[in-house]
Write an enzyme that holds these catalytic residues in place. Structure first.
Site, short mmCIF file in Angstrom:
data_model
loop_
_atom_site.label_atom_id
_atom_site.label_comp_id
_atom_site.label_asym_id
_atom_site.label_seq_id
_atom_site.Cartn_x
_atom_site.Cartn_y
_atom_site.Cartn_z
N ASN A 1 29.50 49.22 42.62
CA ASN A 1 29.02 48.06 43.38
C ASN A 1 27.84 48.43 44.27
O ASN A 1 26.96 47.60 44.52
CB ASN A 1 30.16 47.49 44.23
N HIS B 1 32.99 43.78 33.49
CA HIS B 1 34.38 44.22 33.50
C HIS B 1 34.97 44.29 32.09
O HIS B 1 34.83 43.35 31.32
CB HIS B 1 35.22 43.26 34.36
N GLY C 1 35.52 44.44 44.33
CA GLY C 1 34.39 44.28 45.22
C GLY C 1 34.15 45.45 46.15
O GLY C 1 33.21 45.44 46.95
N ASP D 1 31.31 38.31 32.08
CA ASP D 1 30.35 38.74 33.10
C ASP D 1 29.55 39.96 32.66
O ASP D 1 28.59 40.35 33.31
CB ASP D 1 31.05 39.03 34.44
N SER E 1 36.98 47.09 41.32
CA SER E 1 37.58 46.15 40.36
C SER E 1 37.87 46.78 39.00
O SER E 1 38.74 46.31 38.27
CB SER E 1 36.66 44.93 40.18
#
Length: 227
Positions: free
Chosen positions: A120, A206, A92, A203, A55
């Site tokens: 991730n 990002h 993801g 979040d 991402s």
């Protein structure tokens, strides 16, 4: 006879003018065709930089034009460098997922491959041996398909949520892989952005558009030496 002579002269002059006009038209057409051909050749000869990541590369939460790969394209264009950036980021994505889709992505010819995966994995606490194996497998596949391509590995770090030992070993595996494979390393992709609230979305993971501009600078500092 005098009248016929004058008429013949007029016909000759008209033929000459028509011939000149035709030559000019042909010349203009040839120039236009050459121009189009030159443009097409320039586009064909553009070197390709492929960003393969998650991402962060895909530009989650920002406009496509604000993601760091697009900013790299802007930088290249501003310098008149004949490179085309391909954004192959998938939100993801883990290293396992990347290893599964890399063969399909490598149908796209490339000159520089920027590998940005693993974040991730770290956030999920995936065993480091698995992350290392997947990153190595991706690197091996790129080298096998395009042996002359340059590879840039984007280093990543994670918070110590999974323990300090895990976080430290996770950080170090990028340096180790870069050295073992003789590829170029971006020490930490999110240098100057990670952990800074105002440069990240809600979040906390990002980057914002401003964060992406800093990330683009981090990438450019290393990538520029590979062009």
């Amino acid at each position: 006879m005098h009248l016929l002579s004058r008429f013949a002269g007029i016909l000759c002059l008209m033929a000459c003018l028509a011939s000149c006009s035709g030559n000019k038209s042909t010349e203009t057409t040839q120039q236009a065709t050459t121009s189009r051909s030159d443009t097409a050749n320039a586009e064909k000869s553009a070197s390709t930089i492929l960003f393969f990541g998650n991402s962060l590369t895909a530009g989650y939460g920002v406009e496509p034009s604000e993601a760091f790969p697009a900013l790299i394209q802007d930088k290249l264009d501003s310098l008149g460098l004949n490179y085309k950036v391909v954004n192959a980021g998938v939100s993801g994505e883990t290293t396992s997922g990347g290893n599964s889709r890399i063969d399909w992505v490598l149908r796209q010819p490339l000159d520089i491959f920027v590998l940005e995966l693993g974040g991730n994995d770290g956030l999920r606490g995936i065993p480091l041996t698995e992350t290392r194996q997947n990153l190595q497998a991706i690197t091996d596949k790129v080298k096998a398909k395009y042996p002359d391509a340059k590879i840039v590995l984007a280093g990543m770090q994670i918070p110590p949520n999974m323990g300090k030992t895990y976080a430290n070993e996770f950080r170090d595996l990028y340096k180790e892989l870069a050295e073992e494979n003789d590829v170029t390393l971006i020490p930490f992709l999110l240098e100057g952005v990670g952990g800074i609230r105002e440069l990240n979305q809600s979040d906390g993971i990002h980057p914002t558009p401003e964060g992406h501009r800093i990330v683009a600078n981090n990438v450019w500092d290393v990538l520029a030496n590979e062009l």
